[in-house]
Write a protein that holds these residues in place. Structure first.
Motif, PDB file in Angstrom:
ATOM      1  N   GLY A  51       0.780  -1.233   0.000  1.00  0.00           N
ATOM      2  CA  GLY A  51       0.000   0.000   0.000  1.00  0.00           C
ATOM      3  C   GLY A  51       0.812   1.283   0.000  1.00  0.00           C
ATOM      4  O   GLY A  51       0.344   2.319  -0.454  1.00  0.00           O
ATOM      5  N   GLU A  52       2.045   1.220   0.516  1.00  0.00           N
ATOM      6  CA  GLU A  52       2.808   2.452   0.674  1.00  0.00           C
ATOM      7  C   GLU A  52       3.945   2.575  -0.350  1.00  0.00           C
ATOM      8  O   GLU A  52       4.673   3.569  -0.343  1.00  0.00           O
ATOM      9  CB  GLU A  52       3.399   2.533   2.091  1.00  0.00           C
ATOM     10  CG  GLU A  52       2.357   2.734   3.191  1.00  0.00           C
ATOM     11  CD  GLU A  52       1.469   1.526   3.407  1.00  0.00           C
ATOM     12  OE1 GLU A  52       2.005   0.392   3.404  1.00  0.00           O
ATOM     13  OE2 GLU A  52       0.247   1.698   3.579  1.00  0.00           O
ATOM     14  N   MET A  53       4.116   1.578  -1.184  1.00  0.00           N
ATOM     15  CA  MET A  53       5.257   1.577  -2.103  1.00  0.00           C
ATOM     16  C   MET A  53       4.908   2.218  -3.444  1.00  0.00           C
ATOM     17  O   MET A  53       3.781   2.118  -3.920  1.00  0.00           O
ATOM     18  CB  MET A  53       5.750   0.144  -2.329  1.00  0.00           C
ATOM     19  CG  MET A  53       6.386  -0.462  -1.087  1.00  0.00           C
ATOM     20  SD  MET A  53       7.781   0.515  -0.463  1.00  0.00           S
ATOM     21  CE  MET A  53       7.064   1.249   1.008  1.00  0.00           C
ATOM     22  N   PRO A  54       5.889   2.867  -4.055  1.00  0.00           N
ATOM     23  CA  PRO A  54       5.627   3.540  -5.329  1.00  0.00           C
ATOM     24  C   PRO A  54       5.847   2.586  -6.497  1.00  0.00           C
ATOM     25  O   PRO A  54       6.443   1.522  -6.329  1.00  0.00           O
ATOM     26  CB  PRO A  54       6.700   4.629  -5.344  1.00  0.00           C
ATOM     27  CG  PRO A  54       7.850   4.002  -4.629  1.00  0.00           C
ATOM     28  CD  PRO A  54       7.265   3.080  -3.576  1.00  0.00           C
ATOM     29  N   ASP A  55       5.385   3.002  -7.666  1.00  0.00           N
ATOM     30  CA  ASP A  55       5.809   2.336  -8.891  1.00  0.00           C
ATOM     31  C   ASP A  55       7.234   2.796  -9.177  1.00  0.00           C
ATOM     32  O   ASP A  55       7.601   3.931  -8.845  1.00  0.00           O
ATOM     33  CB  ASP A  55       4.885   2.690 -10.059  1.00  0.00           C
ATOM     34  CG  ASP A  55       3.638   1.805 -10.086  1.00  0.00           C
ATOM     35  OD1 ASP A  55       2.662   2.200 -10.755  1.00  0.00           O
ATOM     36  OD2 ASP A  55       3.648   0.736  -9.454  1.00  0.00           O
ATOM     37  N   MET A  56       8.011   1.938  -9.793  1.00  0.00           N
ATOM     38  CA  MET A  56       9.435   2.235 -10.022  1.00  0.00           C
ATOM     39  C   MET A  56       9.757   2.042 -11.496  1.00  0.00           C
ATOM     40  O   MET A  56       9.464   0.995 -12.064  1.00  0.00           O
ATOM     41  CB  MET A  56      10.294   1.292  -9.171  1.00  0.00           C
ATOM     42  CG  MET A  56      10.072   1.493  -7.680  1.00  0.00           C
ATOM     43  SD  MET A  56      10.599   0.070  -6.691  1.00  0.00           S
ATOM     44  CE  MET A  56       9.141  -0.970  -6.773  1.00  0.00           C
ATOM     45  N   VAL A  57      10.359   3.075 -12.074  1.00  0.00           N
ATOM     46  CA  VAL A  57      10.733   3.025 -13.492  1.00  0.00           C
ATOM     47  C   VAL A  57      12.219   2.708 -13.578  1.00  0.00           C
ATOM     48  O   VAL A  57      13.030   3.368 -12.942  1.00  0.00           O
ATOM     49  CB  VAL A  57      10.449   4.382 -14.168  1.00  0.00           C
ATOM     50  CG1 VAL A  57      10.827   4.327 -15.636  1.00  0.00           C
ATOM     51  CG2 VAL A  57       8.980   4.753 -14.012  1.00  0.00           C
ATOM     52  N   ILE A  58      12.554   1.720 -14.363  1.00  0.00           N
ATOM     53  CA  ILE A  58      13.954   1.298 -14.444  1.00  0.00           C
ATOM     54  C   ILE A  58      14.499   1.507 -15.858  1.00  0.00           C
ATOM     55  O   ILE A  58      13.813   1.209 -16.839  1.00  0.00           O
ATOM     56  CB  ILE A  58      14.094  -0.205 -14.095  1.00  0.00           C
ATOM     57  CG1 ILE A  58      13.269  -0.566 -12.858  1.00  0.00           C
ATOM     58  CG2 ILE A  58      15.564  -0.572 -13.920  1.00  0.00           C
ATOM     59  CD1 ILE A  58      13.721   0.092 -11.572  1.00  0.00           C
ATOM     60  N   GLY A  59      15.704   2.033 -15.927  1.00  0.00           N
ATOM     61  CA  GLY A  59      16.383   2.198 -17.219  1.00  0.00           C
ATOM     62  C   GLY A  59      17.788   1.637 -17.134  1.00  0.00           C
ATOM     63  O   GLY A  59      18.282   1.364 -16.042  1.00  0.00           O
ATOM     64  N   HIS A  60      18.411   1.467 -18.278  1.00  0.00           N
ATOM     65  CA  HIS A  60      19.759   0.870 -18.275  1.00  0.00           C
ATOM     66  C   HIS A  60      20.707   1.533 -19.244  1.00  0.00           C
ATOM     67  O   HIS A  60      20.316   2.019 -20.298  1.00  0.00           O
ATOM     68  CB  HIS A  60      19.676  -0.614 -18.647  1.00  0.00           C
ATOM     69  CG  HIS A  60      19.024  -1.450 -17.610  1.00  0.00           C
ATOM     70  ND1 HIS A  60      19.672  -1.858 -16.461  1.00  0.00           N
ATOM     71  CD2 HIS A  60      17.767  -1.946 -17.527  1.00  0.00           C
ATOM     72  CE1 HIS A  60      18.839  -2.557 -15.728  1.00  0.00           C
ATOM     73  NE2 HIS A  60      17.677  -2.626 -16.347  1.00  0.00           N
ATOM     74  N   VAL A  61      21.957   1.501 -18.833  1.00  0.00           N
ATOM     75  CA  VAL A  61      23.083   1.705 -19.736  1.00  0.00           C
ATOM     76  C   VAL A  61      23.829   0.379 -19.657  1.00  0.00           C
ATOM     77  O   VAL A  61      23.812  -0.268 -18.625  1.00  0.00           O
ATOM     78  CB  VAL A  61      23.966   2.870 -19.244  1.00  0.00           C
ATOM     79  CG1 VAL A  61      25.240   2.983 -20.055  1.00  0.00           C
ATOM     80  CG2 VAL A  61      23.177   4.177 -19.301  1.00  0.00           C
ATOM     81  N   GLN A  62      24.443  -0.050 -20.757  1.00  0.00           N
ATOM     82  CA  GLN A  62      25.169  -1.329 -20.681  1.00  0.00           C
ATOM     83  C   GLN A  62      26.637  -1.147 -21.051  1.00  0.00           C
ATOM     84  O   GLN A  62      26.967  -0.937 -22.214  1.00  0.00           O
ATOM     85  CB  GLN A  62      24.535  -2.377 -21.606  1.00  0.00           C
ATOM     86  CG  GLN A  62      23.173  -2.842 -21.117  1.00  0.00           C
ATOM     87  CD  GLN A  62      22.653  -4.085 -21.822  1.00  0.00           C
ATOM     88  OE1 GLN A  62      23.363  -5.073 -21.989  1.00  0.00           O
ATOM     89  NE2 GLN A  62      21.407  -4.019 -22.258  1.00  0.00           N
TER      90      GLN A  62
END
Lengths: 165, 796, 287
Positions: free
Chosen positions: B728-739
């Motif tokens: 209930g208290e956690m956000p959505d998280m957007v993940i990106g990458h460099v490789q």
């Protein structure tokens, strides 16, 4: 063993259990230790983590906060039975697709809550899904993939029912 | 060349080999976990199994004056009772020190404390019974007289040394370290601006959903000890059981079935687990110990109790000149074996300031004993502290000179072309991508847009904050981490890969699985390397009698190190398969290829034979092959990183929060992470590891705290009172990458399992402080509870 | 942890219950939903000789509106309260509170009677019952008695019930159109026990507050009313001045001890914020 026992008769995943049950034993211990149904797990035994959830007479309950003797005359369903009956098939496929599980310890409880959501909260928003699963502790996923998985099943069932997509 | 319609019917042209590396293949091998068909420790039963529970000290520091187990022995179902002296005859004590942490000290620790309890919850007796509940009943009948000793719980009091826990050691210092770069004072003095702050971090713990457990099964007829354990590192435990129980190494077999979460909690040696193994030897039958949640809170390793003073010196223009850091950390009464409880603080020294290009650094570390539960490595070990203090003080500096914090970081992050690079603390970076990651983050989160939104809402009295946290992370460690200190902890891993007759590929790997998807990742690498479909690969991990000898899982090494071993073994198996096929077909193996499980002609792509045919002939009809030809369809390769002590990764996180300035409650609106972990084998699994890690870091930043009274009583040791993050208290998280692949292996994969946890607390703290900045309020003590926010705002 | 041993009686009738209570006295405990009791047993925090399971007694179930009262049987689960259109329509304060109670699986088993009989100071129902001055209906072998909520909660886990008595139902007054209700709670996580919580019921005549009832959770060892704050509201319109005066009244009413979540100063501060927001919400709503 000098502890109190009583006779109980109930069904577990459709099979009849007719036995002397230690009165103090909670339902999940009975399922795990006496029936070998180890798919329901014990994470805390004080009703907070939700890993122990099973269904009794069609309702999701904390298995650790239900005495085995209280199952007398009732129908118990566990993750094993609900898998066999394919009631969880769609959710299980969605969990696999979205990686909504890692270690799997919370999964049987989480899937039962998810099933309840798909039955009784078909229009739940992401926010509402989060609230409804907030009684199931997961340490691995951070919850987002679980929300995604449940949402995907709700969306599928909405579009199936003929609503405009 | 024959026209297609002239070719024989079975000579299909096969497509190119599927490259599974980089694909988000679902973990089909783990489907059983969704069906209640996993096998966790407590699911295991063996004939004549008995259960052990431990009588635990209710006092934080007390001598056992008298211990009477006779009444407990008589209780229904009780099979045996043992005290520390009895178990010590079968299990020798240990000391948690290593040679490369100069001067580290600790006292001998026994499987069951024979004379003195040094923390509330330390086991002082064992009760073995037919069922767990009978053993617990018998606990009420243990009679013990205690002589209470003075208790020290406060770190500063411990450092002052009025109450010394181990008189033989003279004081409470476990480990100290000082580091200073050349000419530090002079360089520091050149600063135009100095900002200084004290940050505090409350101890917290892993709360794995599956508590710790062990099932030890000693067979006297073979002098064979089989141990089922949810350990991350079965070979390390094999060695330790062998040496401390006096059983030859190869007579100890450690097996890991499914593990319900570990995060470092299950990589350490626990006295109650050692005692359980000893008791199995003593009773000559299987003994199971399954910790319950209350015991877990009392005895699972805690971590991250630090008080750190940090200074940052910079120019008016915002160039960082130096960091000066002083870290005091409180561990338990013993340094945990065998990895030591000095490593976490040591990491803080190594990593503070990590992303930046300053040259001058001074650090001091004191690790002190207290009468609270022991502490040791827990996911991201030291990084959450180091990144939070670094990123916190960087924001302070940016605020002081009036520069945007992203801008400040842009100015100071090590340039992407500056590598290889040696950092002031001595650690070496192969190649990082701080600027690329920052670029991507700014775009991903629409930084400018969020700043505008923040400003608009501030005008309406709504306080939102944006917090950044750049980070570096230790992964793929070489023996520099433990081996050089004398620990029998392997930094290399192996993979044995085998073609089965029917055409499936079996891979045995020494890295272990706790849910992160190690096994899935290895199926992908193996399938690609050998030339088969991923559904035709099976991976087995976690059995010292079967899998190669290796380090297991820790310090984000599984994919990078184990993966490389799998890759190399797979490539060789492919070659050997084609050698067999060539012998069957009587052609040169260079003319053949293995594509999605089919041997094909390399040039035309035409199918020559299925893999099952190779298997049939190799295993059942070698009489049809050339006289001097030997099929070798099982290949083992090992791998250990050599060029760098640690293969560092980098990333950057951002948190967006809204603070209710009347109630002190913080709402986490969203979170971002751009991470460079080199070659990504399964993007979905990597992203989910990062998300899980972020939430675990948020737990420490916002909710989790092991609260002790002054006399060493754990006040909140249950799931009702110790607050873990729920959905209930956690956000959505957007993940990106460099490789940026590492060149130290062909696979190029670095580690990523801990990155989320490393940066999240710093990002969240900075976001809260960014929200509070217009109100001249600031928080610096984790977890950031509403009470601490209200106090910062002066409302209470 | 595993529960200590106990014996168990599945009661068929209330007579069974009273007979067992007569025999065992303090050593007996009533098992309803068990969501608190079984947790305490698993933690070995209680050691009864016998559990009397009342879950089979039909007369303890059901939600009924009769006149200006809604009677809720002691065995009514939280889920049944949540999905009751009668409660939704006629006891809006209770309807506002139920979503805060624990989680889905707990709500399927936890009961109204169990929650009230335990009287946890941080639980939702006791504060709602207090704010509405509900009537607790208590039965014993010798008959029935009715106790107002204001007389029911005495101290920590101690209510007006005696060892030989059983709570069989609770009666909530039916809401009238001139009433406004606000339930609000601050908790660190959804479903947790309250850090601070309050239940407000006011009656309006035009813009003026004619009656006010204000109960707090997690501010004492039992749910408590805030009489000074209530007094400050009566006869006043809902405006900033009234809110300030009511907040001042709270200073006299509330003297919390701190707990693991918040110290006394924090709780007092939060109670003021909750009251202010609740009054503003009540002033804005037209239902």
């Amino acid at each position: 063993m000098s502890e109190h026992c009583m006779h109980a008769q109930f069904t577990v995943n459709g099979e009849t259990v007719d036995a002397q049950v230690p009165v103090r034993m909670h339902l999940v211990d009975y399922l795990r230790d006496e029936l070998g149904l180890t798919g329901s797990h014990l994470g805390c035994e004080h009703g907070v983590c939700g890993a122990c959830q099973v269904m009794v007479d069609g309702q999701v309950v904390r298995g650790c906060l239900t005495l085995a003797i209280q199952a007398n005359g009732k129908q118990v369903q566990t993750i094993e039975g609900l898998t066999e009956s394919r009631e969880l098939q769609q959710l299980q496929a969605a969990f696999l697709e979205h990686n909504a599980f890692q270690c799997g310890f919370c999964s049987s409880g989480m899937l039962l809550t998810a099933l309840e959501i798909t039955k009784h909260h078909k229009k739940a928003t992401r926010e509402e899904i989060r609230e409804l699963i907030s009684g199931n502790y997961c340490r691995c996923t951070g919850y987002q993939a679980i929300v995604n998985a449940i949402e995907s099943v709700l969306v599928k069932s909405t579009s199936k029912s003929g609503a405009k997509v | 060349m024959n026209a297609p319609h002239e070719l024989p019917l079975q000579a299909e042209v096969v497509a190119t080999q599927e490259n599974y590396v980089g694909q988000s293949v679902p973990r089909s091998g783990a489907k059983k976990l969704l069906e209640g068909r996993g096998t966790y420790l407590d699911d295991l039963r063996l004939p004549r199994l008995v259960h052990v529970v431990y009588f635990r000290s209710p006092h934080a520091h007390a001598v056992i004056k008298q211990l009477d187990l006779s009444q407990a022995r008589k209780q229904p179902g009780v099979v045996a009772v043992f005290d520390g002296h009895e178990v010590a005859k079968f299990c020798t004590p240990w000391v948690g020190v290593l040679g490369h942490l100069k001067g580290i000290r600790s006292a001998p620790q026994y499987a069951i404390a024979p004379e003195r309890a040094c923390w509330q919850g330390e086991a002082v007796a064992a009760i073995v019974a037919q069922t767990r509940r009978q053993a617990e009943d018998a606990l009420d009948h243990v009679l013990v007289d205690w002589d209470l000793l003075p208790v020290v719980t406060d770190m500063e009091a411990s450092l002052a040394g009025n109450v010394v826990i181990h008189p033989d050691l003279g004081d409470n210092k476990c480990f100290s370290r000082e580091l200073i770069t050349e000419n530090f004072e002079a360089e520091f003095a050149k600063a135009d601006v100095v900002v200084e702050k004290v940050y505090e971090f409350s101890r917290h713990t892993g709360v794995t959903n599956e508590p710790r457990g062990i099932l030890a099964d000693y067979n006297p007829a073979e002098n064979l000890l089989t141990v089922y354990q949810g350990t991350q590192t079965p070979n390390m435990m094999q060695d330790i059981f062998s040496r401390h129980l006096g059983i030859p190494e190869s007579n100890v077999r450690v097996i890991c079935k499914d593990v319900g979460g570990s995060f470092g909690i299950k990589v350490h040696v626990y006295p109650d687990e050692m005692a359980t193994a000893a008791i199995s030897v003593m009773l000559k039958r299987p003994v199971k110990f399954s910790a319950d949640r209350i015991e877990s809170f009392l005895t699972d390793i805690h971590a991250r109790e630090h008080k750190v003073k940090i200074k940052l010196a910079c120019t008016h223009q915002g160039d960082i000149i130096a960091f000066d850091m002083n870290d005091l950390t409180g561990i338990g009464p013993y340094s945990v074996y065998p990895r030591t409880s000095g490593i976490e603080g040591n990491q803080v020294v190594n990593l503070t300031g990590g992303p930046y290009k300053h040259k001058h650094y001074k650090a001091k570390l004191d690790v002190v004993f207290t009468n609270k539960n022991v502490t040791c490595q827990y996911r991201a070990v030291g990084h959450p502290i180091a990144m939070a203090i670094t990123e916190g003080i960087v924001d302070e500096a940016a605020r002081k000179i009036g520069m945007d914090p992203a801008e400040f970081r842009r100015r100071n992050l090590i340039a992407d072309d500056a590598y290889p690079y040696t950092f002031p603390s001595g650690v070496k970076f192969e190649k990082l991508s701080h600027h690329q990651c920052l670029d991507q983050l700014m775009t991903l989160m629409d930084y400018k847009g969020l700043r505008q939104e923040q400003a608009n809402l501030r005008a309406k009295g709504i306080y939102r904050g944006i917090g950044l946290a750049a980070m570096i992370e230790v992964t793929n460690p070489s023996p520099a981490f433990y081996g050089v200190g004398g620990a029998r902890i392997s930094a290399q891993d192996g993979a044995t890969i085998r073609l089965d007759p029917a055409g499936m590929v079996n891979v045995l790997v020494s890295v272990t699985e706790q849910g992160q998807g190690t096994e899935a990742v290895f199926t992908q690498i193996a399938a690609t390397a050998v030339g088969v479909k991923v559904e035709n690969v099976r991976v087995i991990t976690g059995d010292t009698a079967i899998t190669p000898y290796g380090g297991g899982t820790w310090a984000s090494r599984g994919a990078g190190i184990g993966g490389e071993a799998v890759l190399q073994a797979g490539k060789v198996l492919r070659k050997h398969i084609l050698d067999v096929a060539a012998a069957i077909l009587k052609v040169e193996s260079a003319t053949l290829d293995l594509v999605n499980g089919v041997v094909v002609d390399k040039l035309s792509g035409q199918e020559q034979m299925p893999l099952s045919e190779v298997g049939r002939v190799a295993y059942f009809r070698p009489d049809t092959l050339p006289m001097n030809f030997q099929s070798e369809l099982t290949v083992t390769r090992h791998y250990t990183p050599r060029e760098y002590g640690f293969t560092f990764t980098n990333g950057i996180q951002a948190s967006y929060v809204e603070v209710d300035t009347e109630t002190g409650f913080v709402k986490l609106l969203k979170h971002w992470c751009v991470e460079d972990c080199g070659t990504i084998i399964n993007p979905m699994l990597v992203d989910e590891q990062i998300r899980g890690g972020i939430v675990q870091g948020i737990g420490g930043a916002m909710f989790e705290e092991c609260m002790y009274s002054e006399d060493g009583q754990l006040l909140n040791g249950s799931m009702a009172d110790y607050l873990v993050p729920m959905a209930g208290e956690m956000p959505d998280m957007v993940i990106g990458h460099v490789q940026t692949p590492t060149k130290t292996s062909e696979l190029g994969a670095k580690g990523v399992g801990e990155a989320g946890t490393a940066g999240a607390p710093g990002a969240v703290m900075n976001a809260i402080n960014d929200a509070l900045a217009p109100l001249n309020a600031n928080v610096s003590v984790q977890p950031f509870t509403p009470q601490r926010v209200l106090a910062a705002l002066g409302k209470i | 942890m595993k529960s200590p041993d106990f014996s168990y009686l599945k009661a068929q009738t209330m007579a069974d219950v009273f007979a067992a209570l007569q025999t065992h006295g303090d050593a007996a405990q009533i098992l309803a939903g068990g969501q608190s009791l079984l947790a305490m047993l698993n933690l070995r925090m209680t050691n009864p000789k016998i559990l009397i399971d009342i879950c089979g007694i039909e007369s303890l179930k059901g939600i009924q509106k009769t006149g200006n009262v809604v009677r809720i049987g002691a065995l009514t689960t939280h889920q049944e309260v949540l999905s009751s259109s009668v409660v939704q329509a006629h006891v809006p304060l209770l309807a506002q509170a139920v979503p805060y109670v624990a989680h889905l699986a707990i709500r399927n088993k936890g009961t109204m009677g169990g929650s009230l009989a335990l009287g946890d100071p941080a639980a939702e129902y006791p504060a709602v019952a207090l704010a509405l001055n509900a009537t607790l209906i208590i039965q014993s072998a010798t008959g029935e008695r009715r106790v107002k909520a204001t007389e029911f909660f005495i101290s920590l886990y101690r209510t007006a019930m005696q060892a030989h008595e059983v709570l069989i139902a609770v009666e909530f007054p039916v809401a009238t159109s001139n009433q406004r209700f606000v339930f609000s709670e601050l908790a660190r996580r959804k479903g947790d026990y309250a850090m601070v919580g309050m239940a407000l019921a006011i009656s309006l005549e035009g813009p003026t507050i004619r009656e006010a009832s204000l109960a707090f959770m997690a501010m004492d060892n039992r749910p408590i009313l805030a009489p000074h704050a209530m007094q400050a509201m009566v006869g006043q319109p809902i405006n900033q001045q009234t809110i300030s005066q009511a907040q001042t009244g709270l200073d006299a009413d509330l003297n919390p001890a701190g707990d693991l979540l918040a110290n006394a100063a924090t709780k007092k501060h939060l109670s003021r914020i909750l009251l202010s927001r609740a009054l503003m919400q009540a002033g804005a709503s037209h239902v």
